[in-house]
Design an enzyme around this catalytic site. Structure first.
Site, PDB file in Angstrom:
ATOM      1  N   HIS A  19       0.815  -1.214   0.000  1.00 25.25           N
ATOM      2  CA  HIS A  19       0.000   0.000   0.000  1.00 25.25           C
ATOM      3  C   HIS A  19       0.858   1.277   0.000  1.00 25.25           C
ATOM      4  O   HIS A  19       0.420   2.317  -0.481  1.00 25.25           O
ATOM      5  CB  HIS A  19      -0.987  -0.043   1.171  1.00 25.25           C
ATOM      6  CG  HIS A  19      -2.021  -1.120   0.986  1.00 25.25           C
ATOM      7  ND1 HIS A  19      -2.555  -1.852   2.016  1.00 25.25           N
ATOM      8  CD2 HIS A  19      -2.586  -1.613  -0.158  1.00 25.25           C
ATOM      9  CE1 HIS A  19      -3.427  -2.733   1.511  1.00 25.25           C
ATOM     10  NE2 HIS A  19      -3.450  -2.607   0.212  1.00 25.25           N
ATOM     11  N   GLY A 149     -11.179 -10.751 -12.259  1.00 30.58           N
ATOM     12  CA  GLY A 149     -10.434  -9.517 -12.519  1.00 30.58           C
ATOM     13  C   GLY A 149      -9.535  -9.600 -13.743  1.00 30.58           C
ATOM     14  O   GLY A 149      -9.298  -8.586 -14.402  1.00 30.58           O
ATOM     15  N   ASP A 169      -3.313  -8.089  -7.552  1.00 29.06           N
ATOM     16  CA  ASP A 169      -2.999  -8.530  -6.180  1.00 29.06           C
ATOM     17  C   ASP A 169      -3.750  -9.827  -5.876  1.00 29.06           C
ATOM     18  O   ASP A 169      -4.653  -9.848  -5.031  1.00 29.06           O
ATOM     19  CB  ASP A 169      -3.417  -7.386  -5.229  1.00 29.06           C
ATOM     20  CG  ASP A 169      -3.127  -7.689  -3.779  1.00 29.06           C
ATOM     21  OD1 ASP A 169      -2.305  -8.593  -3.509  1.00 29.06           O
ATOM     22  OD2 ASP A 169      -3.739  -7.029  -2.913  1.00 29.06           O
TER      23      ASP A 169
HETATM   24  N1  SAM Z   1      -6.119  -5.787  -3.208  1.00 27.93           N
HETATM   25  C1  SAM Z   1      -6.657  -5.954  -1.870  1.00 27.93           C
HETATM   26  C2  SAM Z   1      -6.016  -4.925  -0.968  1.00 27.93           C
HETATM   27  O1  SAM Z   1      -4.839  -4.580  -1.177  1.00 27.93           O
HETATM   28  O2  SAM Z   1      -6.687  -4.431  -0.061  1.00 27.93           O
HETATM   29  C3  SAM Z   1      -6.476  -7.357  -1.342  1.00 27.93           C
HETATM   30  C4  SAM Z   1      -6.839  -8.444  -2.283  1.00 27.93           C
HETATM   31  S1  SAM Z   1      -6.640 -10.088  -1.709  1.00 27.93           S
HETATM   32  C5  SAM Z   1      -4.916 -10.309  -1.659  1.00 27.93           C
HETATM   33  C6  SAM Z   1      -7.115 -11.009  -3.124  1.00 27.93           C
HETATM   34  C7  SAM Z   1      -8.609 -11.010  -3.391  1.00 27.93           C
HETATM   35  O3  SAM Z   1      -8.834 -11.528  -4.706  1.00 27.93           O
HETATM   36  C8  SAM Z   1      -9.423 -11.902  -2.472  1.00 27.93           C
HETATM   37  O4  SAM Z   1     -10.399 -11.121  -1.843  1.00 27.93           O
HETATM   38  C9  SAM Z   1     -10.069 -12.949  -3.397  1.00 27.93           C
HETATM   39  O5  SAM Z   1     -11.392 -13.300  -3.019  1.00 27.93           O
HETATM   40  C10 SAM Z   1     -10.073 -12.241  -4.722  1.00 27.93           C
HETATM   41  N2  SAM Z   1     -10.029 -13.071  -5.923  1.00 27.93           N
HETATM   42  C11 SAM Z   1      -9.483 -14.290  -6.111  1.00 27.93           C
HETATM   43  N3  SAM Z   1      -9.517 -14.644  -7.406  1.00 27.93           N
HETATM   44  C12 SAM Z   1     -10.086 -13.605  -8.074  1.00 27.93           C
HETATM   45  C13 SAM Z   1     -10.368 -13.334  -9.450  1.00 27.93           C
HETATM   46  N4  SAM Z   1     -10.065 -14.224 -10.387  1.00 27.93           N
HETATM   47  N5  SAM Z   1     -10.939 -12.164  -9.774  1.00 27.93           N
HETATM   48  C14 SAM Z   1     -11.248 -11.239  -8.814  1.00 27.93           C
HETATM   49  N6  SAM Z   1     -11.012 -11.437  -7.503  1.00 27.93           N
HETATM   50  C15 SAM Z   1     -10.424 -12.599  -7.129  1.00 27.93           C
END
Ligand code: SAM
Length: 286
Positions: A19, A149, A169
């Site tokens: 971050h 995503g 991420d």
């Molecule tokens: N970027 C966030 C932050 O910095 O606050 C944290 C994200 S966390 C490491 C990863 C997230 O990706 C999880 O909430 C998970 O449910 C989601 N996720 C997993 N596969 C995904 C996909 N193919 N597309 C979108 N989200 C996904």
């Protein structure tokens, strides 16, 4: 597979680096008087309650954001500028002064974006998607989707104003996630080569990261920097011992900011004298 919940890890040492890089990059990119498209492919829940059951389970924030709070070691003396900006934004969501909430990447981006910018958020987990939607409060500048995503990323590139910051991420739940990311990234870069891409990675098995770095070096993509902070030397038995960010087309100011930030993180959050950092130009600009 969707067993990962970021709430268990919010505010840990990896979030602090991720971050800090995100805030620095966004602040740089929002200086130019042209609209910016911000794409967060794996957005999470948006904001996390540090006194909630998930965060309390392992209290990972104890060796992350908590150590950078007023009265703690990381606030003694001078914080590097990039860390100070990041902690200032965390303080903004904790109005009473006590550390209770931790902002995820969507909330940090929403705070820093301007009326002309657009934020595209993607979250697959149904519960975290709902939290994320609530967190964004119908902000007209923000689109929140319960979809993959990576697929969405390709559809959003190139952006109309030819300016974009992409945060990738993922939760790296299975081994193939590492290869999938590189494939998607190369595809996205073909669609829009001048965008800024920031990719987070955990170091559990070093070999996976070595392979990622090699794949990037061979990809033909130019101007790639890597910044990593390790709590202690690599040891897969301890789980994630280090984490990093790989930034393609970084702001020119990021390198100097990291030269100041990374050694400070080693001194402030490092677990023992094997704590380390890496700051490398993986692929030159030209
Ligand atoms: N970027 C966030 C932050 O910095 O606050 C944290 C994200 S966390 C490491 C990863 C997230 O990706 C999880 O909430 C998970 O449910 C989601 N996720 C997993 N596969 C995904 C996909 N193919 N597309 C979108 N989200 C996904």
């Amino acid at each position: 597979m969707l067993s990962y919940r970021h709430g268990f890890h919010a505010g840990n040492f990896a979030d602090v680096l991720k971050h800090t890089v995100l805030v620095h990059t966004l602040e740089y990119m929002t200086q130019k008087d042209k609209p910016l498209r911000i794409i967060d492919t794996h957005a999470g829940a948006g904001v996390y309650k540090l006194n909630g059951p998930q965060a309390q389970k392992n209290r990972e924030f104890d060796n992350g954001i908590s150590r950078l709070w007023p009265g703690e070691q990381g606030m003694d003396g001078q914080q590097p500028g990039a860390i100070a900006r990041f902690t200032e934004l965390v303080r903004k969501v904790n109005e009473g002064g006590a550390l209770q909430l931790y902002p995820g990447s969507p909330l940090l981006a929403q705070t820093l974006m301007r009326p002309i910018d657009r934020l595209f958020l993607h979250e697959l987990h149904p519960a975290d998607f709902q939290f994320l939607r609530d967190c964004m409060r119908n902000d007209k500048r923000v689109r929140v989707e319960n979809e993959d995503g990576f697929a969405a990323l390709q559809a959003l590139l190139p952006p109309p104003d030819r300016r974009a910051l992409v945060l990738i991420d993922p939760s790296y739940e299975v081994k193939s996630d590492y290869q999938h990311l590189i494939k998607q990234l190369v595809q996205a870069h073909k669609r829009f080569a001048t965008g800024t891409y920031a990719i987070w990675y955990p170091v559990v098995l070093r070999q996976r990261i070595d392979e990622m770095e090699l794949a990037l070096k061979k990809s033909g993509i130019k101007n790639i920097q890597l910044m990593e902070f390790g709590l202690q030397q690599d040891n897969p038995e301890y789980g994630m011992t280090a984490s990093g960010m790989i930034v393609i087309n970084p702001p020119w100011t990021l390198w100097a900011a990291m030269e100041e930030t990374l050694p400070w993180l080693v001194d402030t959050l490092g677990a023992d004298d094997t704590s380390f950092y890496r700051l490398e130009q993986l692929v030159p600009e030209k």
